[in-house]
Scaffold this motif. Sequence first.
Motif, PDB file in Angstrom:
ATOM      1  N   GLU A  84       0.055  -9.744   9.871  1.00  0.00           N
ATOM      2  CA  GLU A  84      -0.249 -11.092   9.399  1.00  0.00           C
ATOM      3  C   GLU A  84      -1.543 -11.123   8.592  1.00  0.00           C
ATOM      4  O   GLU A  84      -1.756 -12.034   7.778  1.00  0.00           O
ATOM      5  CB  GLU A  84      -0.365 -12.058  10.580  1.00  0.00           C
ATOM      6  CG  GLU A  84       0.957 -12.398  11.246  1.00  0.00           C
ATOM      7  CD  GLU A  84       1.724 -13.483  10.504  1.00  0.00           C
ATOM      8  OE1 GLU A  84       1.166 -14.076   9.542  1.00  0.00           O
ATOM      9  OE2 GLU A  84       2.876 -13.740  10.876  1.00  0.00           O
ATOM     10  N   PHE A  85      -2.418 -10.163   8.823  1.00  0.00           N
ATOM     11  CA  PHE A  85      -3.742 -10.200   8.210  1.00  0.00           C
ATOM     12  C   PHE A  85      -3.959  -9.063   7.214  1.00  0.00           C
ATOM     13  O   PHE A  85      -5.073  -8.605   7.005  1.00  0.00           O
ATOM     14  CB  PHE A  85      -4.803 -10.197   9.313  1.00  0.00           C
ATOM     15  CG  PHE A  85      -4.645 -11.352  10.254  1.00  0.00           C
ATOM     16  CD1 PHE A  85      -4.987 -12.634   9.865  1.00  0.00           C
ATOM     17  CD2 PHE A  85      -4.100 -11.173  11.517  1.00  0.00           C
ATOM     18  CE1 PHE A  85      -4.809 -13.710  10.718  1.00  0.00           C
ATOM     19  CE2 PHE A  85      -3.914 -12.234  12.381  1.00  0.00           C
ATOM     20  CZ  PHE A  85      -4.276 -13.509  11.976  1.00  0.00           C
ATOM     21  N   THR A  86      -2.855  -8.625   6.624  1.00  0.00           N
ATOM     22  CA  THR A  86      -2.926  -7.653   5.529  1.00  0.00           C
ATOM     23  C   THR A  86      -2.050  -8.134   4.382  1.00  0.00           C
ATOM     24  O   THR A  86      -1.192  -9.002   4.560  1.00  0.00           O
ATOM     25  CB  THR A  86      -2.430  -6.262   5.971  1.00  0.00           C
ATOM     26  OG1 THR A  86      -1.036  -6.336   6.317  1.00  0.00           O
ATOM     27  CG2 THR A  86      -3.222  -5.741   7.165  1.00  0.00           C
ATOM     28  N   HIS A  87      -2.271  -7.575   3.214  1.00  0.00           N
ATOM     29  CA  HIS A  87      -1.357  -7.814   2.097  1.00  0.00           C
ATOM     30  C   HIS A  87      -0.967  -6.465   1.513  1.00  0.00           C
ATOM     31  O   HIS A  87      -1.685  -5.469   1.662  1.00  0.00           O
ATOM     32  CB  HIS A  87      -1.995  -8.715   1.032  1.00  0.00           C
ATOM     33  CG  HIS A  87      -3.145  -8.093   0.302  1.00  0.00           C
ATOM     34  ND1 HIS A  87      -2.995  -7.389  -0.863  1.00  0.00           N
ATOM     35  CD2 HIS A  87      -4.478  -8.076   0.585  1.00  0.00           C
ATOM     36  CE1 HIS A  87      -4.168  -6.969  -1.284  1.00  0.00           C
ATOM     37  NE2 HIS A  87      -5.087  -7.362  -0.423  1.00  0.00           N
ATOM     38  N   THR A  88       0.179  -6.421   0.867  1.00  0.00           N
ATOM     39  CA  THR A  88       0.655  -5.162   0.309  1.00  0.00           C
ATOM     40  C   THR A  88       0.267  -5.048  -1.157  1.00  0.00           C
ATOM     41  O   THR A  88       0.316  -6.022  -1.907  1.00  0.00           O
ATOM     42  CB  THR A  88       2.189  -5.056   0.425  1.00  0.00           C
ATOM     43  OG1 THR A  88       2.789  -6.177  -0.243  1.00  0.00           O
ATOM     44  CG2 THR A  88       2.620  -5.040   1.882  1.00  0.00           C
ATOM     45  N   LYS A  89      -0.121  -3.848  -1.533  1.00  0.00           N
ATOM     46  CA  LYS A  89      -0.439  -3.546  -2.921  1.00  0.00           C
ATOM     47  C   LYS A  89       0.423  -2.363  -3.357  1.00  0.00           C
ATOM     48  O   LYS A  89       0.500  -1.349  -2.664  1.00  0.00           O
ATOM     49  CB  LYS A  89      -1.908  -3.190  -3.079  1.00  0.00           C
ATOM     50  CG  LYS A  89      -2.280  -2.769  -4.519  1.00  0.00           C
ATOM     51  CD  LYS A  89      -3.727  -2.296  -4.583  1.00  0.00           C
ATOM     52  CE  LYS A  89      -4.671  -3.459  -4.431  1.00  0.00           C
ATOM     53  NZ  LYS A  89      -6.096  -3.050  -4.545  1.00  0.00           N
ATOM     54  N   THR A  90       1.083  -2.502  -4.491  1.00  0.00           N
ATOM     55  CA  THR A  90       1.911  -1.428  -5.014  1.00  0.00           C
ATOM     56  C   THR A  90       1.130  -0.639  -6.051  1.00  0.00           C
ATOM     57  O   THR A  90       0.594  -1.204  -7.011  1.00  0.00           O
ATOM     58  CB  THR A  90       3.183  -2.006  -5.670  1.00  0.00           C
ATOM     59  OG1 THR A  90       3.899  -2.784  -4.714  1.00  0.00           O
ATOM     60  CG2 THR A  90       4.086  -0.876  -6.178  1.00  0.00           C
ATOM     61  N   VAL A  91       1.067   0.661  -5.864  1.00  0.00           N
ATOM     62  CA  VAL A  91       0.447   1.574  -6.818  1.00  0.00           C
ATOM     63  C   VAL A  91       1.541   2.466  -7.380  1.00  0.00           C
ATOM     64  O   VAL A  91       2.195   3.193  -6.620  1.00  0.00           O
ATOM     65  CB  VAL A  91      -0.671   2.420  -6.179  1.00  0.00           C
ATOM     66  CG1 VAL A  91      -1.253   3.385  -7.202  1.00  0.00           C
ATOM     67  CG2 VAL A  91      -1.763   1.516  -5.601  1.00  0.00           C
TER      68      VAL A  91
END
Length: 432
Positions: A421-428
């Motif tokens: 709930e307290f993270t976000h995803t980043k695509t590399v």
Amino acid sequence: MGSIMNCNLAVESSSRAFLSWKNSSAHYRRELFVQLAKLLREKEDEIKLLMQLEINCSSMWSTINVEDSIKIIEEAAALTTSLALNGIAPQSHSTSVQALILNEPLGVILGIAPWNSPLILGFRAVVAPVAAGNTAILKGSELSPRTHHFIASVFQEAGFPPGVLNFLVHREEDAGEVFKALIERQEVRKCNFTGSTPVGRLIASKAAMELKPVLLELGGKNYAVIFEDADLEQAAKLVLEDLVLVANSVMDAFREKLLSIFQGSAFDITISPVRMAKSAARIRGLVTDAESKGARVTELTTKSATLEHTVNQQDIIPATIIENMDTSMSFYSEEAFGPLLGIIPFSSQAEATQVIQGCPFGLSAAIFTRNHFSGLQMAKTLRVGAVHMNGATVHDESTLPHGGHGDSGWGRFGAGWGLEEFTHTKTVIMNE
């Protein structure tokens, strides 16, 4: 003005701390949480007494608060090195491209905790965000300020860097102004709140204007369903609050089991006083309203909790059974937060399901039956966050997701679900 200045100072402190905390090693964070759990165990007697004095709770409830808080902290310590925080490397369509999906902390998290379970819910509001690499601000309740301050103090004593957890408390009348000042700060990236549905609506609407996500655990008018093949004695011991739907064919037998619990000595039931006089008046109002609309009300004799201080006898609400309920009664749709048990008869599973689905709340429910397959089929149809088979609706564990549907909020606390709930995803996307 002083409250707003403190809000800004807390946000700025947590924002500065986030720059280094987000890059701290998982092993370092785990060691700090292990130390936090150790300190809480050492200070168990101190905080138990503090809670008993501050919120009029029993020794048993203060013990539950300590034990469950330790479990929350220990679970967070274990999860700091889990795959839930590491991200993944999915296969790309092209052999010359490699994609990485990274899970990253959000920033400063605002956690708003209630007073009724101050230690458990206070720790829950901030432990998962901090374990996931965020910094946090705990906005404590004006009804349990010392308990919530205790949480911040043990974080500090455990060795967490300054600013990783900050603490704020304010007057009740300043709540709206304080929340507005905090949620409007760009550094504050998410809020979690545990409390009433009306306040949750206000928080969600204001956060939405700032494009900030929220995690809400709100009101839960929980239902227990007792089928004719249930273990009635077990069910009677485990449904001593809120609304119970009982099959017509076993209604009389269930009522006898329920009354025998209070009239006998085999099951120990202790009633604690409510926190405030206005709460006692509200609970009595629910009983009066139901009785005036045709309900059958039975007050039962129990013993009062042994407290470390004297209380007003008017603040002690007797255990009360409310029968012949219908939808016109306030208790049908409002949480009591007191020792009231409402009973509604039903003639079929479809009728029981319809009653529950007609309720806007959806935190949890219970089903009592020896036919586990039938119970599971019903459980799948209910719009609630948890269904307890042959168990009380209040059961929760640090290893399980916890949250509701509908007017009971959205999002999940607990274990890996809570950390995500307290993270976000980043695509590399990496090209040759």
